[in-house]
Design an enzyme around this catalytic site. Sequence first.
Site, PDB file in Angstrom:
ATOM      1  N   SER A 324       0.801  -1.228   0.000  1.00  0.00           N
ATOM      2  CA  SER A 324       0.000   0.000   0.000  1.00  0.00           C
ATOM      3  C   SER A 324       0.829   1.271   0.000  1.00  0.00           C
ATOM      4  O   SER A 324       0.293   2.346  -0.262  1.00  0.00           O
ATOM      5  CB  SER A 324      -0.947   0.008   1.193  1.00  0.00           C
ATOM      6  OG  SER A 324      -1.843  -1.064   1.067  1.00  0.00           O
ATOM      7  N   HIS A 367     -15.148   0.249   3.517  1.00  0.00           N
ATOM      8  CA  HIS A 367     -14.927   1.532   4.163  1.00  0.00           C
ATOM      9  C   HIS A 367     -16.097   2.478   3.976  1.00  0.00           C
ATOM     10  O   HIS A 367     -16.061   3.606   4.421  1.00  0.00           O
ATOM     11  CB  HIS A 367     -13.671   2.195   3.580  1.00  0.00           C
ATOM     12  CG  HIS A 367     -12.409   1.521   4.000  1.00  0.00           C
ATOM     13  ND1 HIS A 367     -11.803   0.537   3.246  1.00  0.00           N
ATOM     14  CD2 HIS A 367     -11.625   1.692   5.087  1.00  0.00           C
ATOM     15  CE1 HIS A 367     -10.706   0.147   3.849  1.00  0.00           C
ATOM     16  NE2 HIS A 367     -10.570   0.821   4.965  1.00  0.00           N
ATOM     17  N   CYS A 380      -7.751   2.330   1.825  1.00  0.00           N
ATOM     18  CA  CYS A 380      -8.843   1.623   1.170  1.00  0.00           C
ATOM     19  C   CYS A 380      -8.406   1.133  -0.207  1.00  0.00           C
ATOM     20  O   CYS A 380      -8.024   1.917  -1.077  1.00  0.00           O
ATOM     21  CB  CYS A 380     -10.049   2.558   1.025  1.00  0.00           C
ATOM     22  SG  CYS A 380     -11.350   1.819   0.019  1.00  0.00           S
TER      23      CYS A 380
END
Lengths: 627, 365
Positions: A324, A367, A380
Amino acid sequence: MSLDSNWSDVPGLRGRFLFLSAAAIAILLILVMRLWYLQVISSERYHALSEKNRIRILSIAAPRGAIYDRDAHLLVENRPSFTISILRKEAGEDDKDQILALLSSYLDTDIDQLKKRWKEGKKYSSYQPLVMAEDVSRDAVEKIQENAFNLPGIITEVRPIRSYPHGEMASHLFGYLGEITEDELKDPLFGDYRSGNFVGKSGIEKYLDQNLRGVNGERLIEVNVKGKELRTLKTLEPQPGKKVYLTLRKDLQLAAEEALGDKAGAAVVVNVKTGEILAMANRPAFSPSLFARGITAKEWVSLVKNPMHPLQNKAVKGQYPPGSTFKIVTALAALKAGVATPSTSVFCEGKLTVGNRDFRCWKKHGHGQTDLKKAIRESCDVWFYKVAQDLGIDKIAEMARDLGLGESLGYSIDAEKTGLIPDRQWKKKRFGARWYEGETAIAAIGQGYVLATPLQLAVMTAAVANGGTVFKPQVVARVEGRDGEIVFQYHPEMLREAEIPAAALAAVRKGMEAVPNEPGGTGWASHFDEVRIAGKTGTSQVVKLRDDKDLKPAEIAYKHRDHALFVSYAPAEAPEIAVAVVVEHGEHGGSGAGPVARAIYAKYFGLEKKAVEPVVDADALPAYDGD
Amino acid sequence: MFDRRLLTHFDWVLLLLIFLVVSLGILNLYSATSAWETSGVPIYLKQVAWLGIGLIIALTISAFDYRHFEHYAFVLYGVNLLLLVCVLLFGRTSMGATRWLNLGFFSLQPSEIMKIVIILALARYFSENGINLGYSLGQLWVPFLLLGVPALLIMKQPDLGTAMLIIFIGMTMALFAGIRRGSLVILGALGLASAIGGWFLLHGYQRERIHTFLDPERDPLGSGYHIIQSKIAVGSGGFFGKGFMQGTQSQLSFLPERHTDFAFSVFAEEWGFLGSLVLILLYMILITWGIYIARRAGDRFGMFLALGVVAMMFWHIVVNLGMVIGLLPVVGVPLPLFSYGGTCMVTTMIGTGLLLSVSIRRFMF
């Protein structure tokens, strides 16, 4: 042309030839007479001289240059050590077994090893001291000297040997020494080296070997027939090697290594305005002093076989899926291309269907409504899957390269790995296949083919922090000769300037600032009240489809656990340093890598006390601080 | 084109003598370098290779009529002079002296070629301007110029050894051509004066060498080191020598140039006076055989050519041996056919080729 055909009838010519021959013979006879004088009349005197006057040239090893950090803290120096060498000619082939047996008992080493050394030494002159043991204890030296009578040809020398006051600290960066190989001996670069000398084999020791090595001195000694030293005739002092100052900060380096602790991983700290490397920590590390005295086979094998690869400089050679943390790149690319704005809102229901496949968000239940800031703060996945579909892989790849990923950064100390930024062209070349849209989704969250080194992640984060400039990461600040002359001086080098609209940068940085500072942020573990840190967590899958049920549970225990990443910079409002942390199999970026970064910031901002305190109330932590 | 007389009149004696000396030299190199670290081809094998190259050069040259060289003597001289100027302008410097021209694929040492070319030029001059009563000083100005210009250029490099050798070679040829007695006296006086004057022009290290030669004990570990150690090596060899590969002095690593300039000290230590005598006798026969070749040369140019080559070999031998046994100061001159080195081998073999050429064509005119 010629005067006449019977030119040789010139009067007197015959006489001249006779005279010439006689003169030549006479002069040569003078030489013979001189030889008679030297070799017959004075022979005894010269013979006595030759017996008595045996002069030997011993080399005095030059101490290698010391290595300092940016504030002139000593990091690597030298200490005296005893070396036991043997002159094969004096020891004699006949008595060698006896001598080696004695030697092995005093040195407490295996006799076969000594015999092997002896055999290897036959390649060299029998008059050249052959190193038998390095860094011998004082006790052993005393025993050997007491029994010198039984050990003809044994020479005890004091040589400088590398010493490391901070043990394993930055061992990957310094690199290690090893005995010069035969190939290296033939290389003109190693001109004045002899067998048995140590040269840099990796890291700074190798890269700056020419500067660090110094010039060996010489000692002309007179020895008697037995090879015993009578007196020193002349000493040519060795010149120590040049001093090397690194850009490193010792305290940050130690803090980073301590924070990594027993975990395998790397942490890199760079100055965002210059590219100077302030810390490059790798764990597990090795003890370079093992190499300084000559590593044993057993020690070597244990290092090489260790599954955590203690010899690997993970910061520049470890390639990890950035997970991420790569969302920073995807977000910037999307904003620049205009396929998304900071307020672009996506509803995350825990998954997104691309084509006929479901791509899941790490948060099973989703989310909910998510904009850019929330997408970064809470990491997310769905927001990025969605944006990536409109963006396409090539734009993502372009932004990644602009930020220094996927290519060499010109870090020259060790062969750095380039990481990998995939695009359509690459896939075609590599696999001969076209790019699938699903792969864009995977790449957008830093998985799949995407790979980066911790150093690249630090440089990328620094670029985000400084407005888009990619600096060449450098670690050598200055090389200084003995008299203080500067041989090398570091200057910041700009590699490239990523063209990113200011608004896009500001939006992404705002998201990163939320990560450790706002409720729901995945980076709470690195929060400080005193300094605002901006960052991005990452959890990268080691095994594709980890929920694969074929895996044995025992293996998932360590080998297949996710890598934990955290890239960050601080202070958020006026960035000074960027920190990239990768903890192998550390599971979650926030909890696995975040605390390491926090410890580094604590040291940097003088908040050590805070570092040991619990970050926040356990209850206040988000339920899951993962990806 | 091939002349059968090349074979029937071939000078086998000269070739045999050359072979004998080179063989002793290679044997000696084997011993002198036996204690060395082996990296690549051993020195003695390299010398064998140089011998092969040298022989090809010598035989090729011997197949040419030396009068071709007479024709081109002054052209070659001019080109060589130009090269010497080039060395001073853009030569490659190594160990404080600029002697080489870098031609990319190899380095050329024009001062070495000059040894041969000066012989050709002087031989042509003296053969064309024979004066039976002997030259007076006024008549010698051309050979002096021919000799002086390159000598000065080489001295400037600085390479005192080669400059001296070129002067020795030229003087030997001039003396043989004949110089009037009165002129000889004046020349001698001039030589003495220039020697004294030259002292002040010498480089520091050159002066040091002469100081050291006069009194080696002044600096036994510095510049006197070579002479002292070489004398000990030669002297300790005694009458019979210490035996092949048994020379303690030479096997010890104290003589840095024991395979080149000081090769003879290794030989003298291991083979003693007897061995040294054999080697010097071989050289003596070689020199007298060379003079004999000059004596029976087919024309005046051939005679001077052969004499010049003999003078070159002779002075190399004398200067090297004299230096090694402490009779002359240390100037880096190798022992021809004996010391290791491609340059010296090639120069000597070019000379040998010229001698062979003169010898083979003795009946042709």
